[in-house]
Scaffold this motif. Structure first.
Motif, PDB file in Angstrom:
ATOM      1  N   VAL A  47       0.845  -1.184   0.000  1.00 54.82           N
ATOM      2  CA  VAL A  47       0.000   0.000   0.000  1.00 54.82           C
ATOM      3  C   VAL A  47       0.889   1.246   0.000  1.00 54.82           C
ATOM      4  O   VAL A  47       1.820   1.336   0.798  1.00 54.82           O
ATOM      5  CB  VAL A  47      -0.907   0.037   1.258  1.00 54.82           C
ATOM      6  CG1 VAL A  47      -1.826   1.244   1.226  1.00 54.82           C
ATOM      7  CG2 VAL A  47      -1.695  -1.247   1.396  1.00 54.82           C
ATOM      8  N   SER A  48       0.595   2.187  -0.894  1.00 55.97           N
ATOM      9  CA  SER A  48       1.291   3.469  -0.921  1.00 55.97           C
ATOM     10  C   SER A  48       0.295   4.567  -0.593  1.00 55.97           C
ATOM     11  O   SER A  48      -0.817   4.569  -1.112  1.00 55.97           O
ATOM     12  CB  SER A  48       1.885   3.736  -2.306  1.00 55.97           C
ATOM     13  OG  SER A  48       2.287   5.082  -2.409  1.00 55.97           O
ATOM     14  N   ARG A  49       0.716   5.519   0.228  1.00 56.52           N
ATOM     15  CA  ARG A  49      -0.203   6.612   0.570  1.00 56.52           C
ATOM     16  C   ARG A  49      -0.370   7.595  -0.578  1.00 56.52           C
ATOM     17  O   ARG A  49      -1.257   8.447  -0.554  1.00 56.52           O
ATOM     18  CB  ARG A  49       0.217   7.322   1.853  1.00 56.52           C
ATOM     19  CG  ARG A  49       1.470   8.118   1.771  1.00 56.52           C
ATOM     20  CD  ARG A  49       1.879   8.627   3.158  1.00 56.52           C
ATOM     21  NE  ARG A  49       3.093   9.404   3.084  1.00 56.52           N
ATOM     22  CZ  ARG A  49       3.130  10.729   3.087  1.00 56.52           C
ATOM     23  NH1 ARG A  49       2.021  11.418   3.174  1.00 56.52           N
ATOM     24  NH2 ARG A  49       4.278  11.366   3.017  1.00 56.52           N
ATOM     25  N   ASN A  53      -6.757   4.539  -5.896  1.00 56.80           N
ATOM     26  CA  ASN A  53      -7.453   3.527  -6.690  1.00 56.80           C
ATOM     27  C   ASN A  53      -8.949   3.771  -6.610  1.00 56.80           C
ATOM     28  O   ASN A  53      -9.479   4.058  -5.536  1.00 56.80           O
ATOM     29  CB  ASN A  53      -7.138   2.127  -6.145  1.00 56.80           C
ATOM     30  CG  ASN A  53      -5.679   1.797  -6.242  1.00 56.80           C
ATOM     31  OD1 ASN A  53      -5.162   1.621  -7.331  1.00 56.80           O
ATOM     32  ND2 ASN A  53      -4.987   1.741  -5.110  1.00 56.80           N
ATOM     33  N   ASP A  54      -9.623   3.639  -7.755  1.00 62.86           N
ATOM     34  CA  ASP A  54     -11.075   3.815  -7.786  1.00 62.86           C
ATOM     35  C   ASP A  54     -11.754   2.630  -7.111  1.00 62.86           C
ATOM     36  O   ASP A  54     -11.358   1.478  -7.296  1.00 62.86           O
ATOM     37  CB  ASP A  54     -11.576   3.904  -9.235  1.00 62.86           C
ATOM     38  CG  ASP A  54     -11.138   5.201  -9.898  1.00 62.86           C
ATOM     39  OD1 ASP A  54     -10.994   6.209  -9.188  1.00 62.86           O
ATOM     40  OD2 ASP A  54     -10.927   5.191 -11.133  1.00 62.86           O
ATOM     41  N   MET A  55     -12.807   2.932  -6.347  1.00 61.20           N
ATOM     42  CA  MET A  55     -13.626   1.889  -5.761  1.00 61.20           C
ATOM     43  C   MET A  55     -14.825   1.689  -6.684  1.00 61.20           C
ATOM     44  O   MET A  55     -15.307   2.644  -7.284  1.00 61.20           O
ATOM     45  CB  MET A  55     -14.062   2.280  -4.353  1.00 61.20           C
ATOM     46  CG  MET A  55     -12.862   2.444  -3.429  1.00 61.20           C
ATOM     47  SD  MET A  55     -13.210   2.661  -1.677  1.00 61.20           S
ATOM     48  CE  MET A  55     -14.370   3.962  -1.600  1.00 61.20           C
ATOM     49  N   SER A  58     -18.502   3.859  -8.093  1.00 65.35           N
ATOM     50  CA  SER A  58     -18.099   5.271  -7.949  1.00 65.35           C
ATOM     51  C   SER A  58     -18.227   5.781  -6.517  1.00 65.35           C
ATOM     52  O   SER A  58     -18.807   6.822  -6.246  1.00 65.35           O
ATOM     53  CB  SER A  58     -18.845   6.169  -8.939  1.00 65.35           C
ATOM     54  OG  SER A  58     -20.225   6.009  -8.863  1.00 65.35           O
ATOM     55  N   ARG A  59     -17.679   5.001  -5.577  1.00 63.70           N
ATOM     56  CA  ARG A  59     -17.705   5.392  -4.163  1.00 63.70           C
ATOM     57  C   ARG A  59     -16.459   6.174  -3.774  1.00 63.70           C
ATOM     58  O   ARG A  59     -16.121   6.270  -2.611  1.00 63.70           O
ATOM     59  CB  ARG A  59     -17.825   4.156  -3.276  1.00 63.70           C
ATOM     60  CG  ARG A  59     -19.121   3.405  -3.454  1.00 63.70           C
ATOM     61  CD  ARG A  59     -19.210   2.256  -2.508  1.00 63.70           C
ATOM     62  NE  ARG A  59     -17.925   1.544  -2.457  1.00 63.70           N
ATOM     63  CZ  ARG A  59     -17.686   0.463  -1.746  1.00 63.70           C
ATOM     64  NH1 ARG A  59     -18.641  -0.049  -1.007  1.00 63.70           N
ATOM     65  NH2 ARG A  59     -16.517  -0.125  -1.757  1.00 63.70           N
ATOM     66  N   GLY A  60     -15.737   6.666  -4.746  1.00 61.61           N
ATOM     67  CA  GLY A  60     -14.550   7.448  -4.427  1.00 61.61           C
ATOM     68  C   GLY A  60     -13.269   6.665  -4.639  1.00 61.61           C
ATOM     69  O   GLY A  60     -13.229   5.697  -5.400  1.00 61.61           O
TER      70      GLY A  60
END
Length: 160
Positions: A47-49, A53-55, A58-60
């Protein structure tokens, strides 16, 4: 919310932190467990801060989006802020390094892969490319004329 904490014995150095900048992304390495079916993913994930990545639906966006192979649920995790440097303390104390918001999954184990940074307590010397994968690190601070070390690393993932 989950927090990655560290307890470690620092000798001659302080401000231990991952080398994590927009120009040099640090990839945090974790084991993942689905909160729904409790299945633990067999492989470590990175994981990189700085990665978005799209959820689905379209939840952000999130730093990490994952779909459980067992129950097919989508989960996500977002690192809330830059890592907090670990300050030298005697005796060693548990200190928060990183905080993340996990939805539908949990990080269960951390592996300190990647390059870490530290600063000499007396000299202000900058130590770079520190490798913590062996669980300890030793070097020599030329300015202070002393050996420096990081040992007895204990990583924990805790609920806030």
């Amino acid at each position: 919310m989950l927090t990655l904490t560290l307890t470690t014995d620092l000798t001659g150095v302080t401000d231990l932190r991952p080398d994590d900048t927009p120009e040099n992304n640090f990839w945090y390495t974790f084991k993942v467990q689905c909160s729904s079916c409790r299945e633990v993913h067999p492989n470590y994930v990175n994981v990189s801060r700085f990665e978005a990545n799209d959820m689905s639906g379209s939840r952000g966006e999130a730093n990490f989006v994952w779909k459980c192979k067992s129950c097919k649920r989508e989960s996500s995790a977002t690192i809330k802020a830059p890592p907090i440097p670990y300050k030298q303390a005697s005796p060693p104390t548990r200190q928060k390094i990183l905080e993340f918001d996990c939805r539908g999954m949990e990080f269960t184990e951390f592996k300190p892969e990647g390059e870490w940074l530290a600063t000499g307590i007396e000299s202000g010397s900058k130590f770079v490319a520190i490798d913590l994968t062996e669980g300890e690190w030793y070097d020599y601070d030329e300015k202070a004329g002393e050996e420096v070390s990081i040992k007895e690393l204990k990583w924990e993932i805790r609920r806030n």
